[in-house]
Design a protein around this motif. Structure first.
Motif, PDB file in Angstrom:
ATOM      1  N   ALA A  46      39.841  38.378  27.951  1.00 23.79           N
ATOM      2  CA  ALA A  46      41.357  38.555  27.801  1.00 23.79           C
ATOM      3  C   ALA A  46      41.457  39.456  28.039  1.00 23.79           C
ATOM      4  O   ALA A  46      43.187  39.419  28.730  1.00 23.79           O
ATOM      5  N   GLU A  47      41.404  41.081  27.924  1.00 29.35           N
ATOM      6  CA  GLU A  47      42.297  42.079  28.731  1.00 29.35           C
ATOM      7  C   GLU A  47      42.162  41.736  29.490  1.00 29.35           C
ATOM      8  O   GLU A  47      43.134  42.113  30.281  1.00 29.35           O
ATOM      9  N   CYS A  48      41.305  41.680  30.791  1.00 27.84           N
ATOM     10  CA  CYS A  48      41.393  41.553  32.453  1.00 27.84           C
ATOM     11  C   CYS A  48      42.298  40.780  32.763  1.00 27.84           C
ATOM     12  O   CYS A  48      43.626  40.895  33.703  1.00 27.84           O
ATOM     13  N   ARG A  49      42.967  39.282  31.648  1.00 28.11           N
ATOM     14  CA  ARG A  49      43.606  38.314  31.981  1.00 28.11           C
ATOM     15  C   ARG A  49      44.769  39.218  31.779  1.00 28.11           C
ATOM     16  O   ARG A  49      46.088  38.893  33.092  1.00 28.11           O
ATOM     17  N   ARG A  50      45.325  39.573  31.391  1.00 25.69           N
ATOM     18  CA  ARG A  50      46.381  40.343  30.185  1.00 25.69           C
ATOM     19  C   ARG A  50      46.830  41.701  31.652  1.00 25.69           C
ATOM     20  O   ARG A  50      48.132  41.769  32.520  1.00 25.69           O
ATOM     21  N   LEU A  51      45.553  41.908  32.482  1.00 19.32           N
ATOM     22  CA  LEU A  51      45.839  43.073  33.194  1.00 19.32           C
ATOM     23  C   LEU A  51      46.548  42.453  34.389  1.00 19.32           C
ATOM     24  O   LEU A  51      47.463  42.871  35.139  1.00 19.32           O
ATOM     25  N   ARG A  52      45.509  41.317  35.045  1.00 21.21           N
ATOM     26  CA  ARG A  52      46.609  40.729  36.102  1.00 21.21           C
ATOM     27  C   ARG A  52      48.122  40.472  36.060  1.00 21.21           C
ATOM     28  O   ARG A  52      48.599  40.160  36.699  1.00 21.21           O
ATOM     29  N   ALA A  53      48.551  40.053  35.086  1.00 20.12           N
ATOM     30  CA  ALA A  53      49.140  38.813  34.119  1.00 20.12           C
ATOM     31  C   ALA A  53      50.732  39.855  34.327  1.00 20.12           C
ATOM     32  O   ALA A  53      51.518  39.651  34.486  1.00 20.12           O
ATOM     33  N   THR A  54      49.965  41.512  34.401  1.00 21.54           N
ATOM     34  CA  THR A  54      51.201  42.473  34.417  1.00 21.54           C
ATOM     35  C   THR A  54      50.806  43.416  35.068  1.00 21.54           C
ATOM     36  O   THR A  54      51.809  44.174  36.207  1.00 21.54           O
ATOM     37  N   LEU A  60      42.672  44.666  40.583  1.00 19.97           N
ATOM     38  CA  LEU A  60      42.697  45.765  41.395  1.00 19.97           C
ATOM     39  C   LEU A  60      42.232  46.207  42.535  1.00 19.97           C
ATOM     40  O   LEU A  60      41.444  46.106  43.148  1.00 19.97           O
ATOM     41  N   PRO A  61      43.053  47.237  43.215  1.00 20.88           N
ATOM     42  CA  PRO A  61      42.482  48.312  44.112  1.00 20.88           C
ATOM     43  C   PRO A  61      41.852  48.658  44.710  1.00 20.88           C
ATOM     44  O   PRO A  61      41.412  49.392  43.766  1.00 20.88           O
TER      45      PRO A  61
END
Length: 188
Positions: A46-54, A60-61
């Motif tokens: 869920a947090e990874c999805r938020r990072l991808r959305a924002t 992630l480079p």
């Protein structure tokens, strides 16, 4: 900062932060990445999805790191770092070293005292294990020395930011042996 080696499962380590050899998508994958997502549960995804959305809409480079909750892991945080795929045509050593530097930088920002690291890129990404071990150990040792120098100039924050242990958690005996050789060769 103490560097230790253990053979085992990184998802079972009781540390402040577990480093994930992440797929750049941040959405899980195989190897260490898949194991961390499975054991850590849906909160990590869920947090990874938020990072991808924002923050990381394109993923992630390679060579960078970012933290999320550890979900159900026996740790406080997961630090995701995207390792490079090994290439015989292009030297990507600096990118692999950056994974370790960036993971330790994020750990320091979080105030982590203990960090568990895998052998980034030494699995499905095809990095030769001996070379991956050499890069990992030399980078972590150098980062530790830089951290100690920085802390000496800011003594009032030592207790809050001192990284005490970096633990390489290596899944197989051959990878553990390669890291043990690299640590011995580096004088540790």
């Amino acid at each position: 900062m103490r560097i230790t080696l253990v053979q085992g499962d990184i998802t079972e380590q009781r540390v402040d932060a577990v480093v994930n050899a992440a797929n750049p998508s941040l959405l899980g994958g195989g190897g260490v990445d898949g194991a961390i997502h499975r054991r850590g549960g849906p909160a990590i995804l869920a947090e990874c999805r938020r990072l991808r959305a924002t923050r990381y809409p394109d993923g992630l480079p390679v060579g960078r790191a970012v933290a999320t909750t550890a979900g159900e892991l026996p740790a406080r945080w997961v630090i995701h770092t995207a390792g490079p795929v090994h290439s015989t045509r292009e030297d990507r050593s600096a990118l692999l070293a950056s994974c370790y530097r960036e993971a330790l930088r994020v750990a320091g920002e979080l105030g982590a005292a203990t960090v568990a690291l895998p052998a980034v890129s030494a699995g499905i990404y095809g990095w030769p294990v001996d070379d991956a071990a050499r890069i990992a150990v030399s980078t972590v040792r150098a980062a530790g020395a830089e951290l100690e120098t920085a802390l000496e100039t800011a003594l009032e924050t030592v207790a809050e930011t001192a990284l005490e242990e970096v633990r390489f958690v290596l899944f197989t005996a051959d990878v553990h042996a390669a890291f043990a050789r690299a640590l011995k060769d580096a004088g540790g």
